[in-house]
Design an enzyme around this catalytic site. Structure first.
Site, PDB file in Angstrom:
ATOM      1  N   LYS A  26     -25.749  17.299  45.655  1.00 20.70           N
ATOM      2  CA  LYS A  26     -26.806  17.126  45.698  1.00 20.70           C
ATOM      3  C   LYS A  26     -27.300  15.533  44.428  1.00 20.70           C
ATOM      4  CE  LYS A  26     -28.658  20.846  48.044  1.00 20.70           C
ATOM      5  NZ  LYS A  26     -28.997  22.075  47.918  1.00 20.70           N
ATOM      6  N   GLN A  77     -31.552  26.342  43.539  1.00 18.56           N
ATOM      7  CA  GLN A  77     -30.412  26.266  44.949  1.00 18.56           C
ATOM      8  C   GLN A  77     -30.167  28.301  45.771  1.00 18.56           C
ATOM      9  OE1 GLN A  77     -27.576  24.039  46.256  1.00 18.56           O
ATOM     10  NE2 GLN A  77     -27.551  25.759  47.826  1.00 18.56           N
ATOM     11  N   ASP A 110     -37.323  21.290  49.019  1.00 20.98           N
ATOM     12  CA  ASP A 110     -36.864  21.259  50.143  1.00 20.98           C
ATOM     13  C   ASP A 110     -37.529  22.550  51.471  1.00 20.98           C
ATOM     14  OD1 ASP A 110     -34.168  21.970  50.362  1.00 20.98           O
ATOM     15  OD2 ASP A 110     -34.869  23.261  48.495  1.00 20.98           O
TER      16      ASP A 110
END
Ligand code: NAD
Length: 281
Positions: free
Chosen positions: A52, A96, A119
């Site tokens: 990322k 995460q 997200d």
């Protein structure tokens, strides 16, 4: 003859377009920034976080890493997120997953400001995906839609069968395919006569998490098969949810694992981070 969908190629093309837009924003004095939080030492999570950060660098965005020890409490994590919610240079925040078991994952995800939730896991953004009017597309499903568009694969009116009903893949994929005017069926672990249903699919999406779960007898001739599964085998190699070698000749298009859906997910995260920054104007 089937076409192997190349996730790396599609991803590179989307990232080029993102880079151009990032440059436009930079010219206006804003550099999109993504805060990435990782708790603990899970090696797979570390790989994802590094990728990322690399994606941000490649497209000219800032990334800010917060690596917290395994013993971090829910309260500590929440207070970091609250701080990041207020920071001007941070347009996107992600934590995460999975977080260590003692952390209240739902509480943590719900603390991320919906305006920075790149997200698209916050209930507000899940709700927006449901209505079809959203800023942040759920990354893995959006990556699949992007691939279908890149290869000019028709979706409207087609029967899309999705195996899996998770909140991050199966359910949002159903919403995005409805938005594209597909007819959608969602199957799951309690579905009866699964193969009878999957054999009706013009577009079959496998998001099960079981290696080679989809076999040739479950696939209609000429179907498009999208394999979301990432399963690590004993020999260390990655394997999808589809038995690629047995299924590919029956399909018109199929994604491999690795190199299919996987590369798209982070790219769509970058696209959401760009959208978050653009939204601040
Ligand atoms: P999950 O475990 O949350 O969901 C799995 C789904 O499969 C469940 O809804 C369950 O009902 C269904 N299922 C299980 N057994 C079944 C059976 N016998 N018949 C029919 N359905 C069955 O998993 P997830 O988070 O949706 O992920 C699925 C897979 O995709 C995993 O391998 C995961 O690693 C991978 N994944 C990949 C990406 C990517 O970027 N490519 C992103 C997310 C997840």
């Amino acid at each position: 003859m089937y076409t192997r969908i190349d996730g790396k190629e599609v991803s590179a093309s989307v990232r080029n377009a993102i880079t151009e837009k990032v440059n436009d924003l930079k010219a206006k004095g804003v550099t999109p920034g993504l805060a990435v939080i990782i708790v603990g030492n899970d090696p797979a999570s570390r790989v994802y976080v590094n990728n990322k950060k690399k994606g941000c660098e490649q497209t000219g965005m800032n990334s800010f890493e917060y690596a917290l020890p395994e013993e971090t409490t829910t309260e500590e994590l929440i207070s970091l997120i609250e701080k990041l919610n207020g920071e001007k240079d941070v347009h996107g925040i992600l934590c995460q997953l999975p977080v260590p078991k003692h952390i209240d994952e739902e509480k943590v995800l719900n603390t991320i400001s919906p305006d920075k939730d790149v997200d698209a896991f916050h209930p507000v953004n899940c709700g927006k995906v449901m209505t079809g009017d959203y800023t942040f597309a759920p990354c893995t499903p959006a990556g699949m839609v992007e691939m279908l568009k890149y290869y000019n694969i028709p979706v409207a009116g087609k029967h899309c069968v999705i195996i899996g009903r998770s909140n991050i893949v199966g359910k949002p994929m159903a919403m995005l395919m409805l938005k594209e005017n597909a007819t959608v069926t969602v199957c799951h672990s309690r579905t009866e006569n699964l193969a009878e249903i999957t054999k009706q699919a013009d577009i079959l999406v496998a998001a099960v998490g079981r290696p080679k779960f989809v076999t040739a007898d479950m696939v209609k001739d000429g179907a498009v098969v999208l394999d979301v599964g990432i399963n690590r085998m004993e020999d260390g190699k990655l394997c999808g949810d589809v038995d690629f070698d047995a299924v590919c000749e029956k399909t018109s298009y199929i994604t491999p694992v690795p190199g299919g859906v996987g590369p798209m997910t982070i790219t769509m995260l970058l696209k959401n981070t760009l959208a978050a920054a653009e939204n601040t104007f």
